[in-house]
Design an enzyme around this catalytic site. Structure first.
Site, PDB file in Angstrom:
ATOM      1  N   ARG A 148       0.831  -1.203   0.000  1.00 11.65           N
ATOM      2  CA  ARG A 148       0.000   0.000   0.000  1.00 11.65           C
ATOM      3  C   ARG A 148       0.867   1.256   0.000  1.00 11.65           C
ATOM      4  NH1 ARG A 148      -4.684   0.915   4.433  1.00 11.65           N
ATOM      5  NH2 ARG A 148      -3.009   1.076   5.964  1.00 11.65           N
ATOM      6  N   ARG A 156       3.068   4.423   4.709  1.00 11.66           N
ATOM      7  CA  ARG A 156       2.788   4.807   6.096  1.00 11.66           C
ATOM      8  C   ARG A 156       3.778   4.111   7.013  1.00 11.66           C
ATOM      9  NH1 ARG A 156      -3.628   4.035   7.093  1.00 11.66           N
ATOM     10  NH2 ARG A 156      -2.796   3.114   8.993  1.00 11.66           N
ATOM     11  N   ARG A 161      -0.046  -4.638  14.640  1.00 13.66           N
ATOM     12  CA  ARG A 161      -1.430  -4.230  14.386  1.00 13.66           C
ATOM     13  C   ARG A 161      -2.341  -5.453  14.286  1.00 13.66           C
ATOM     14  NH1 ARG A 161      -0.743  -0.769   9.240  1.00 13.66           N
ATOM     15  NH2 ARG A 161      -2.921  -0.180   9.423  1.00 13.66           N
TER      16      ARG A 161
HETATM   17  P1  AMP Z   1      -6.175   3.075  10.700  1.00 10.83           P
HETATM   18  O1  AMP Z   1      -5.893   4.138   9.699  1.00 10.83           O
HETATM   19  O2  AMP Z   1      -7.650   2.883  10.962  1.00 10.83           O
HETATM   20  O3  AMP Z   1      -5.469   1.779  10.389  1.00 10.83           O
HETATM   21  O4  AMP Z   1      -5.560   3.613  12.094  1.00 10.83           O
HETATM   22  C1  AMP Z   1      -4.196   3.891  12.213  1.00 10.83           C
HETATM   23  C2  AMP Z   1      -3.757   3.833  13.676  1.00 10.83           C
HETATM   24  O5  AMP Z   1      -4.460   4.831  14.427  1.00 10.83           O
HETATM   25  C3  AMP Z   1      -4.076   2.527  14.398  1.00 10.83           C
HETATM   26  O6  AMP Z   1      -3.108   1.518  14.164  1.00 10.83           O
HETATM   27  C4  AMP Z   1      -4.095   2.993  15.845  1.00 10.83           C
HETATM   28  O7  AMP Z   1      -2.796   3.215  16.346  1.00 10.83           O
HETATM   29  C5  AMP Z   1      -4.776   4.352  15.732  1.00 10.83           C
HETATM   30  N1  AMP Z   1      -6.246   4.249  15.861  1.00 10.83           N
HETATM   31  C6  AMP Z   1      -7.184   4.558  14.920  1.00 10.83           C
HETATM   32  N2  AMP Z   1      -8.414   4.350  15.387  1.00 10.83           N
HETATM   33  C7  AMP Z   1      -8.276   3.892  16.652  1.00 10.83           C
HETATM   34  C8  AMP Z   1      -9.191   3.480  17.659  1.00 10.83           C
HETATM   35  N3  AMP Z   1     -10.511   3.488  17.472  1.00 10.83           N
HETATM   36  N4  AMP Z   1      -8.661   3.049  18.849  1.00 10.83           N
HETATM   37  C9  AMP Z   1      -7.341   3.041  19.076  1.00 10.83           C
HETATM   38  N5  AMP Z   1      -6.423   3.403  18.181  1.00 10.83           N
HETATM   39  C10 AMP Z   1      -6.880   3.835  16.963  1.00 10.83           C
END
Ligand code: AMP
Length: 226
Positions: free
Chosen positions: A137, A170, A181
């Site tokens: 990605r 990223r 993750r």
């Molecule tokens: P994402 O873009 O949804 O993959 O989010 C990127 C990162 O942001 C995640 O790996 C977490 O570190 C943080 N993050 C996003 N949403 C949440 C959430 N609801 N709870 C905790 N951490 C979050």
């Protein structure tokens, strides 16, 4: 789901998927289709990190190591976002809730507003597919548009088709962070499947199909659930 007073369809949806499961792509499409805001917590956090705000400083190390940002911070973000006018027309939650504590807090917020969730769309994607998708990605450093080096490459290498911004990987799409993750997803987020299954709102979709097939599977499932 239908507001009979104004004849407007109000949708309150969650898209639940492992990292790289396609939640952003589908949430953005549904947001355009139903004209309701996409509330993407990862994006809110990345913007805060970029701006160097207190929230960004607090969240940065959790994010780059592939860990979850603490629940209290996330719940506060959602509480504030729900208070904005556009969320009265509905919302698509993309990336929230990710823990049972967040899901319970969301229930409380919805109860306070005397509204209910219409559906939780769960995109089921096998781990091997996720690892491949995340490592290939690339995202635009300006507008956040996402690409995949093989299945959705940009027209010009390293440059965003929509805004000509620079495409980057990223920091949490690197191998060690991906592993972390995935661990966090299976221990903290997967229990939500049973939580929403028990409430009778979970719609499971095969998320390993092509984007257009996932789209039509979601549309069919939403129509059948009404
Ligand atoms: P994402 O873009 O949804 O993959 O989010 C990127 C990162 O942001 C995640 O790996 C977490 O570190 C943080 N993050 C996003 N949403 C949440 C959430 N609801 N709870 C905790 N951490 C979050």
């Amino acid at each position: 789901m239908v507001n009979h007073d104004r004849g407007i369809k109000i949708m309150r949806l969650i898209i639940l998927a492992p990292p790289g499961g396609g939640k952003g792509t589908q949430a953005s499409r549904l947001s355009d289709q139903y004209n309701i805001p996409q509330v993407e917590t990862g994006k809110i956090l990345r913007q805060a990190v970029q701006e160097g705000s207190q929230l960004g400083k607090d969240a940065k190390s959790y994010m780059s190591s592939g860990n979850l940002v603490p629940d209290e911070i996330m719940i506060e973000i959602i509480r504030n976002r729900f208070a904005e006018a556009d969320c009265q027309a509905g919302f698509i939650l993309d990336g929230f809730p990710r823990t049972l504590q967040q899901a319970r807090a969301l229930d409380k917020l919805l109860d306070e507003q005397e509204v209910e969730l219409d559906a939780v769309i769960y995109l089921n994607v096998p781990v091997a597919v996720i690892q491949e998708r995340l490592s290939r990605r690339r995202v635009c450093s300006d507008c956040g548009a996402t690409y995949h080096l093989d299945t959705k490459p940009p027209g010009q290498t390293g440059i965003c088709d929509s805004c000509q911004g620079e495409l980057i990987q990223r920091s949490d799409d690197r191998e060690e962070a991906i592993e972390q993750r995935l661990k966090q997803y299976s221990s903290k987020t997967e229990p939500l499947l049973e939580f929403y299954q028990d409430k009778g709102v979970l719609l499971e979709i095969d998320g390993a199909q092509s984007i257009s097939r996932v789209e039509s599977a979601i549309d069919t499932a939403l129509t059948e659930s009404q």
